[in-house]
Design an enzyme around this catalytic site. Structure first.
Site, PDB file in Angstrom:
ATOM      1  N   LYS A 194       0.865  -1.182   0.000  1.00 27.81           N
ATOM      2  CA  LYS A 194       0.000   0.000   0.000  1.00 27.81           C
ATOM      3  C   LYS A 194       0.898   1.227   0.000  1.00 27.81           C
ATOM      4  O   LYS A 194       1.697   1.428   0.918  1.00 27.81           O
ATOM      5  CB  LYS A 194      -0.894  -0.008   1.241  1.00 27.81           C
ATOM      6  N   LYS A 247      -2.124  -1.518  -3.837  1.00 26.60           N
ATOM      7  CA  LYS A 247      -3.012  -0.357  -3.784  1.00 26.60           C
ATOM      8  C   LYS A 247      -2.201   0.913  -3.873  1.00 26.60           C
ATOM      9  O   LYS A 247      -1.216   1.013  -3.140  1.00 26.60           O
ATOM     10  CB  LYS A 247      -3.772  -0.414  -2.460  1.00 26.60           C
TER      11      LYS A 247
END
Ligand code: PBG
Ligand code: ZN
Length: 322
Positions: A194, A247
């Protein structure tokens, strides 16, 4: 070589193109992220995310039924609580919006797979993803709190626990807590890679979770790095993660492809709020064909290697696939 080689031969009509198509989207791959508030009969529009709302639990169940009817695979829950504190204790309140939403959706739309996002930034008054030590997040003090939130969601009926905080060691801590509490069968989807991204802007409006000072770059990943993503992936796999996430998605297709090549676990990609908002905004201006770009963006993410896609387009995209 041309003229004997003519790639256009296989593009001549739709049925032939369909036969040789390499990537196919399916609604069961999509997970819809939703924002849940306290109260009743609430659907607050989120200005930067057209078509998305902060829902009270009673109204959310209508959306859940629509998603289920469209064949969407799952729903991911984010809480927007009324009260916040320094350690984010609302995150493990069994009467909070997320546990109540999970239980209600299990009733109203039982086919949807229920994903509990686990993080503290929606619940802390400073907006960081764990309690602070000075100006930064205290990693090891955060772990037991994430474990408590995970247990609360599991007990409410979450079927997948998805920690998005980026603390070191959280997969192991959550795995141990779930196992000790009698939930050895609940999988963990780690937000492994992330990035500290500018694409989260609209989400932070929707979830009221912007950090009050500084940013998240001491815990989320530095955007230029890809080898580091593979180290995070390996670490989370070793700690017992069952699925691995990248992400954002669209600007990190190379990372999705590299993760796909380095693991046999399911790979999840999150097409985040900023990716969604840009497509919606350009579409609303007539600068792009919104539906076409929606499908193309999702196809690109699947082609890069994602098995599962978290996307605010989940229902619209599912309804376009027949
Ligand atoms: C919180 C969290 C964020 C997103 C998902 N979980 C925001 C952040 O890290 O600030 C972003 C999702 C999106 O932009 O759609 N840990
Ligand atoms: Zn967070």
């Amino acid at each position: 070589m041309y003229p004997s080689v003519r790639p256009r031969r296989l593009r001549s009509r739709p049925a032939i193109r369909a036969m040789i198509r390499e990537t196919r989207l399916h609604p069961s791959r999509f997970v819809l992220p939703v924002f849940v508030v306290e109260g009743e009969d609430i659907a607050n529009p989120i200005a930067s995310m057209p078509g998305n709302f902060q829902w009270s639990v009673d109204r959310l169940t209508e959306l859940a039924k629509r998603a289920q009817d469209a064949g969407v695979g799952g729903m991911m829950f984010f809480g927007v609580p009324d009260d916040k504190d320094a350690i984010g204790s609302g995150a493990w309140d069994p009467a909070g919006p997320v546990p109540r939403a999970i239980t209600a959706v299990a009733q109203a739309a039982p086919e949807l797979v229920r994903w509990g996002d686990v993080c503290l930034c929606e619940y802390t008054d400073h907006g960081h993803c764990g309690p602070l030590a000075g100006e930064t997040v205290d990693n090891d003090a955060t772990l037991p709190l994430l474990a408590k939130a995970s247990l609360t969601y599991a007990e409410a009926g979450a079927e997948i626990i998805a920690p998005s905080d980026m603390m070191d060691g959280r997969v192991a801590a959550i795995r141990q807590a779930l196992d000790n509490a009698g939930h050895p069968g609940i999988p963990i989807c780690s937000y492994s890679a992330k990035y500290a991204s500018g694409y989260y802007g609209p989400f932070r409006d929707a979830a009221d979770s912007a950090p009050a000072f500084g940013d998240r770059s001491t815990y989320q990943m530095d955007p230029p790095n890809i080898r580091e993503a593979l180290r995070e992936i390996a670490q989370d796999e070793a700690e017992g993660a069952d699925m691995l996430m990248v992400k954002p998605a669209g600007p990190y297709l190379d990372v999705i492809a590299a993760v796909r090549a380095s693991t046999d676990l399911p790979v999840v990609a999150y097409q985040v709020s900023g990716e969604f908002a840009m497509i919606e905004a350009a579409g609303a201006n007539g600068w792009i064909d919104r539906d076409r770009v929606m499908m193309e963006s999702l196809t690109g993410i699947a082609r890069a290697g994602a098995d599962i896609i978290l996307t605010y387009f989940a229902i619209d995209a599912a309804e376009k696939i027949t």
